[in-house]
Design a protein around this motif. Structure first.
Motif, PDB file in Angstrom:
ATOM      1  N   TYR A  85       0.850  -1.184   0.000  1.00 42.32           N
ATOM      2  CA  TYR A  85       0.000   0.000   0.000  1.00 42.32           C
ATOM      3  C   TYR A  85       0.888   1.236   0.000  1.00 42.32           C
ATOM      4  O   TYR A  85       1.799   1.367   0.827  1.00 42.32           O
ATOM      5  CB  TYR A  85      -0.927   0.035   1.211  1.00 42.32           C
ATOM      6  N   VAL A  86       0.621   2.137  -0.944  1.00 39.58           N
ATOM      7  CA  VAL A  86       1.336   3.402  -1.030  1.00 39.58           C
ATOM      8  C   VAL A  86       0.467   4.474  -0.394  1.00 39.58           C
ATOM      9  O   VAL A  86      -0.648   4.730  -0.850  1.00 39.58           O
ATOM     10  CB  VAL A  86       1.652   3.768  -2.491  1.00 39.58           C
ATOM     11  N   SER A  87       0.974   5.082   0.669  1.00 46.04           N
ATOM     12  CA  SER A  87       0.267   6.165   1.347  1.00 46.04           C
ATOM     13  C   SER A  87       0.861   7.496   0.918  1.00 46.04           C
ATOM     14  O   SER A  87       2.083   7.679   0.939  1.00 46.04           O
ATOM     15  CB  SER A  87       0.394   6.005   2.867  1.00 46.04           C
ATOM     16  N   GLY A  88       0.000   8.418   0.524  1.00 47.84           N
ATOM     17  CA  GLY A  88       0.487   9.675  -0.023  1.00 47.84           C
ATOM     18  C   GLY A  88       0.938   9.478  -1.450  1.00 47.84           C
ATOM     19  O   GLY A  88       0.505   8.554  -2.133  1.00 47.84           O
ATOM     20  N   THR A  89       1.823  10.323  -1.901  1.00 53.09           N
ATOM     21  CA  THR A  89       2.344  10.245  -3.264  1.00 53.09           C
ATOM     22  C   THR A  89       3.822   9.887  -3.220  1.00 53.09           C
ATOM     23  O   THR A  89       4.617  10.604  -2.610  1.00 53.09           O
ATOM     24  CB  THR A  89       2.144  11.578  -4.002  1.00 53.09           C
ATOM     25  N   VAL A  90       4.169   8.771  -3.862  1.00 57.31           N
ATOM     26  CA  VAL A  90       5.542   8.278  -3.836  1.00 57.31           C
ATOM     27  C   VAL A  90       6.005   8.007  -5.261  1.00 57.31           C
ATOM     28  O   VAL A  90       5.342   7.288  -6.019  1.00 57.31           O
ATOM     29  CB  VAL A  90       5.672   6.988  -3.001  1.00 57.31           C
ATOM     30  N   ASP A  91       7.140   8.586  -5.628  1.00 54.69           N
ATOM     31  CA  ASP A  91       7.805   8.245  -6.882  1.00 54.69           C
ATOM     32  C   ASP A  91       8.604   6.972  -6.620  1.00 54.69           C
ATOM     33  O   ASP A  91       9.561   6.972  -5.850  1.00 54.69           O
ATOM     34  CB  ASP A  91       8.723   9.384  -7.310  1.00 54.69           C
ATOM     35  N   LEU A  92       8.218   5.872  -7.254  1.00 50.97           N
ATOM     36  CA  LEU A  92       8.810   4.568  -6.971  1.00 50.97           C
ATOM     37  C   LEU A  92      10.114   4.310  -7.731  1.00 50.97           C
ATOM     38  O   LEU A  92      10.612   3.184  -7.725  1.00 50.97           O
ATOM     39  CB  LEU A  92       7.800   3.468  -7.267  1.00 50.97           C
ATOM     40  N   THR A  93      10.665   5.322  -8.339  1.00 48.54           N
ATOM     41  CA  THR A  93      11.955   5.168  -9.010  1.00 48.54           C
ATOM     42  C   THR A  93      13.004   4.662  -8.020  1.00 48.54           C
ATOM     43  O   THR A  93      13.198   5.244  -6.948  1.00 48.54           O
ATOM     44  CB  THR A  93      12.420   6.500  -9.610  1.00 48.54           C
ATOM     45  N   ASN A  94      13.639   3.565  -8.389  1.00 45.25           N
ATOM     46  CA  ASN A  94      14.710   2.929  -7.608  1.00 45.25           C
ATOM     47  C   ASN A  94      14.226   2.249  -6.324  1.00 45.25           C
ATOM     48  O   ASN A  94      15.051   1.857  -5.490  1.00 45.25           O
ATOM     49  CB  ASN A  94      15.833   3.914  -7.278  1.00 45.25           C
ATOM     50  N   TYR A  95      12.915   2.110  -6.169  1.00 47.94           N
ATOM     51  CA  TYR A  95      12.401   1.282  -5.074  1.00 47.94           C
ATOM     52  C   TYR A  95      12.374  -0.184  -5.515  1.00 47.94           C
ATOM     53  O   TYR A  95      12.135  -0.482  -6.688  1.00 47.94           O
ATOM     54  CB  TYR A  95      10.984   1.707  -4.678  1.00 47.94           C
ATOM     55  N   ARG A  96      12.616  -1.083  -4.572  1.00 51.77           N
ATOM     56  CA  ARG A  96      12.594  -2.511  -4.873  1.00 51.77           C
ATOM     57  C   ARG A  96      11.835  -3.272  -3.786  1.00 51.77           C
ATOM     58  O   ARG A  96      11.851  -2.885  -2.615  1.00 51.77           O
ATOM     59  CB  ARG A  96      14.009  -3.081  -4.943  1.00 51.77           C
ATOM     60  N   LEU A  97      11.190  -4.351  -4.204  1.00 51.01           N
ATOM     61  CA  LEU A  97      10.642  -5.324  -3.261  1.00 51.01           C
ATOM     62  C   LEU A  97      11.604  -6.506  -3.285  1.00 51.01           C
ATOM     63  O   LEU A  97      11.702  -7.225  -4.279  1.00 51.01           O
ATOM     64  CB  LEU A  97       9.234  -5.745  -3.669  1.00 51.01           C
ATOM     65  N   GLN A  98      12.353  -6.677  -2.194  1.00 49.60           N
ATOM     66  CA  GLN A  98      13.395  -7.689  -2.132  1.00 49.60           C
ATOM     67  C   GLN A  98      12.979  -8.877  -1.274  1.00 49.60           C
ATOM     68  O   GLN A  98      12.150  -8.751  -0.368  1.00 49.60           O
ATOM     69  CB  GLN A  98      14.683  -7.083  -1.571  1.00 49.60           C
ATOM     70  N   THR A  99      13.590 -10.022  -1.555  1.00 50.60           N
ATOM     71  CA  THR A  99      13.297 -11.264  -0.841  1.00 50.60           C
ATOM     72  C   THR A  99      14.556 -11.794  -0.168  1.00 50.60           C
ATOM     73  O   THR A  99      15.644 -11.756  -0.742  1.00 50.60           O
ATOM     74  CB  THR A  99      12.774 -12.335  -1.820  1.00 50.60           C
ATOM     75  N   GLU A 100      14.396 -12.279   1.058  1.00 46.92           N
ATOM     76  CA  GLU A 100      15.451 -13.026   1.745  1.00 46.92           C
ATOM     77  C   GLU A 100      14.888 -14.425   1.981  1.00 46.92           C
ATOM     78  O   GLU A 100      13.934 -14.601   2.726  1.00 46.92           O
ATOM     79  CB  GLU A 100      15.829 -12.363   3.069  1.00 46.92           C
ATOM     80  N   SER A 101      15.470 -15.412   1.324  1.00 45.21           N
ATOM     81  CA  SER A 101      14.871 -16.743   1.284  1.00 45.21           C
ATOM     82  C   SER A 101      15.355 -17.650   2.394  1.00 45.21           C
ATOM     83  O   SER A 101      16.559 -17.761   2.653  1.00 45.21           O
ATOM     84  CB  SER A 101      15.170 -17.412  -0.071  1.00 45.21           C
ATOM     85  N   ASN A 102      14.399 -18.256   3.065  1.00 48.89           N
ATOM     86  CA  ASN A 102      14.621 -19.414   3.940  1.00 48.89           C
ATOM     87  C   ASN A 102      15.367 -19.129   5.230  1.00 48.89           C
ATOM     88  O   ASN A 102      15.823 -20.058   5.901  1.00 48.89           O
ATOM     89  CB  ASN A 102      15.365 -20.523   3.176  1.00 48.89           C
ATOM     90  N   GLY A 103      15.503 -17.865   5.624  1.00 50.95           N
ATOM     91  CA  GLY A 103      16.123 -17.555   6.905  1.00 50.95           C
ATOM     92  C   GLY A 103      17.634 -17.528   6.867  1.00 50.95           C
ATOM     93  O   GLY A 103      18.260 -17.767   5.836  1.00 50.95           O
ATOM     94  N   ALA A 104      18.227 -17.208   8.033  1.00 52.82           N
ATOM     95  CA  ALA A 104      19.678 -17.068   8.123  1.00 52.82           C
ATOM     96  C   ALA A 104      20.160 -17.437   9.514  1.00 52.82           C
ATOM     97  O   ALA A 104      19.511 -17.127  10.516  1.00 52.82           O
ATOM     98  CB  ALA A 104      20.091 -15.639   7.787  1.00 52.82           C
ATOM     99  N   ALA A 105      21.313 -18.078   9.573  1.00 52.55           N
ATOM    100  CA  ALA A 105      21.868 -18.518  10.857  1.00 52.55           C
ATOM    101  C   ALA A 105      22.379 -17.357  11.688  1.00 52.55           C
ATOM    102  O   ALA A 105      22.370 -17.402  12.918  1.00 52.55           O
ATOM    103  CB  ALA A 105      22.991 -19.528  10.619  1.00 52.55           C
ATOM    104  N   ASP A 106      22.850 -16.288  11.023  1.00 47.49           N
ATOM    105  CA  ASP A 106      23.351 -15.115  11.726  1.00 47.49           C
ATOM    106  C   ASP A 106      23.254 -13.919  10.798  1.00 47.49           C
ATOM    107  O   ASP A 106      22.920 -14.050   9.611  1.00 47.49           O
ATOM    108  CB  ASP A 106      24.792 -15.327  12.198  1.00 47.49           C
ATOM    109  N   ALA A 107      23.535 -12.729  11.326  1.00 47.87           N
ATOM    110  CA  ALA A 107      23.375 -11.509  10.537  1.00 47.87           C
ATOM    111  C   ALA A 107      24.235 -11.512   9.284  1.00 47.87           C
ATOM    112  O   ALA A 107      23.831 -11.002   8.237  1.00 47.87           O
ATOM    113  CB  ALA A 107      23.698 -10.294  11.406  1.00 47.87           C
ATOM    114  N   ALA A 108      25.441 -12.097   9.385  1.00 48.56           N
ATOM    115  CA  ALA A 108      26.334 -12.127   8.230  1.00 48.56           C
ATOM    116  C   ALA A 108      25.796 -13.010   7.104  1.00 48.56           C
ATOM    117  O   ALA A 108      26.213 -12.871   5.953  1.00 48.56           O
ATOM    118  CB  ALA A 108      27.716 -12.613   8.662  1.00 48.56           C
ATOM    119  N   SER A 109      24.874 -13.903   7.444  1.00 46.85           N
ATOM    120  CA  SER A 109      24.337 -14.832   6.449  1.00 46.85           C
ATOM    121  C   SER A 109      23.085 -14.299   5.755  1.00 46.85           C
ATOM    122  O   SER A 109      22.589 -14.926   4.818  1.00 46.85           O
ATOM    123  CB  SER A 109      24.010 -16.173   7.118  1.00 46.85           C
ATOM    124  N   ILE A 110      22.561 -13.186   6.210  1.00 50.06           N
ATOM    125  CA  ILE A 110      21.374 -12.615   5.580  1.00 50.06           C
ATOM    126  C   ILE A 110      21.722 -12.142   4.172  1.00 50.06           C
ATOM    127  O   ILE A 110      22.693 -11.409   3.975  1.00 50.06           O
ATOM    128  CB  ILE A 110      20.814 -11.447   6.409  1.00 50.06           C
TER     129      ILE A 110
END
Length: 302
Positions: free
Chosen positions: A50-75
């Motif tokens: 949901y976009v609230s207000g007016t947003v120029d989506l240039t250079n916005y991304r919907l990213q995925t991190e798959s299947n979890g991570a054992a620690d922060a370095a593994s994300i």
């Protein structure tokens, strides 16, 4: 003094402008070629924004991190789905359908899937998502900021579905009134179907459509002025300390949000004070909770 930005704070409700939030995630159990089809059994795959207000989506991304991570370095967040092609969007839902678009449009005829995008999300029930802004399009560029995130990869040190937010053959739906979290995910801000909610005999279009309506999220939330005698001072503030008092003088927790709806502080009141040295000049919304009651106030930092 830095440039100030302005929000409208209503007496009985507040909303945040210029934000993009993840509102619904679906991992379906239906064929891809329509409700009565026979191709596949893991559709549709949906991330609703949901976009609230007016947003120029240039250079916005919907990213995925798959299947979890054992620690922060593994994300490891993938390059993601670049939203630039959607242009400028105002107060609207965006439906990112990674699989089963034919079935999705049959289930939700009033919801039009986003067109002209690649690398659409295709979550398998334990993938986290985030809305992020980069300084260049496509696969290039550096991360500028994270506006919102669903799921915490660190909740899944092994590749399973044990986290509270997992949605295998199920769904997750953001609670109304929950603003963009700036990348700090709180599982209590969503409602979940629970793993296997769409298993047989619930693997029908009718069941899933009834269980998970789309296009219903609202950032408006009511009853946010329930703390008797609440006072914030000084306001405007130019120092590092904000005083917060109330008639009850009870234990208070405080969240502060910027004009994008990003949470920039999460703290507790100690001796009727909080430290705001980390805030830049600008206008903020302060959300205070005391003994189960919540109130919001506008704060100006010079």
């Amino acid at each position: 003094m830095k440039k100030l930005y302005f929000l409208t704070l209503l007496a009985t409700a507040f909303t945040f402008g210029q934000s993009v939030v993840i509102t619904t995630v679906i991992d379906g159990t239906l064929p891809s070629d329509g409700c009565a089809g026979s191709s596949g059994s893991s559709n549709p795959k949906l991330v609703e924004l949901y976009v609230s207000g007016t947003v120029d989506l240039t250079n916005y991304r919907l990213q995925t991190e798959s299947n979890g991570a054992a620690d922060a370095a593994s994300i490891s967040w993938n390059t993601g789905c670049d939203l630039t092609a959607l242009g400028t969007v105002t107060d609207s839902f965006i439906y990112l359908v990674g699989a089963g678009e034919t079935t999705f449009t049959e289930m939700y005829p009033s919801a039009t899937p986003a067109a002209g995008l690649t690398s659409l999300p295709n979550g398998n029930g334990n993938d986290a998502y985030r809305v992020a802004l980069y300084d260049a399009p496509g696969t290039a560029g550096n991360l500028v900021s994270v506006m919102d995130q669903f799921g915490d990869p660190l909740d899944l040190p092994v590749n399973d579905y044990s986290a509270a937010w997992c949605y295998q053959d199920s769904y997750a739906k953001r609670n109304n009134g929950v603003v963009a979290n700036g990348g700090t995910f709180d599982s209590s801000t969503f409602t979940y179907g629970g793993n296997a909610a769409f298993a047989s005999p619930n693997n029908t279009c009718a069941f899933i459509t009834a269980a998970v309506p789309v296009g219903t999220f609202t950032l408006t939330t009511k009853a946010f002025n329930g703390i008797n005698g609440l006072t914030l001072y000084p306001n405007p503030v130019s120092g590092n300390v904000l005083n917060i008092t109330s008639s009850n003088n009870g234990a208070m927790s405080v969240q502060i949000f910027d004009v994008l709806g990003k949470r920039v502080a999460n703290t507790s009141v100690i001796n009727n004070q909080i430290n705001i040295s980390g805030l830049n000049s600008g206008v903020y919304i302060v959300k205070i909770t005391e003994e189960g009651k919540t109130a919001t106030r506008k704060l100006v930092v010079k």
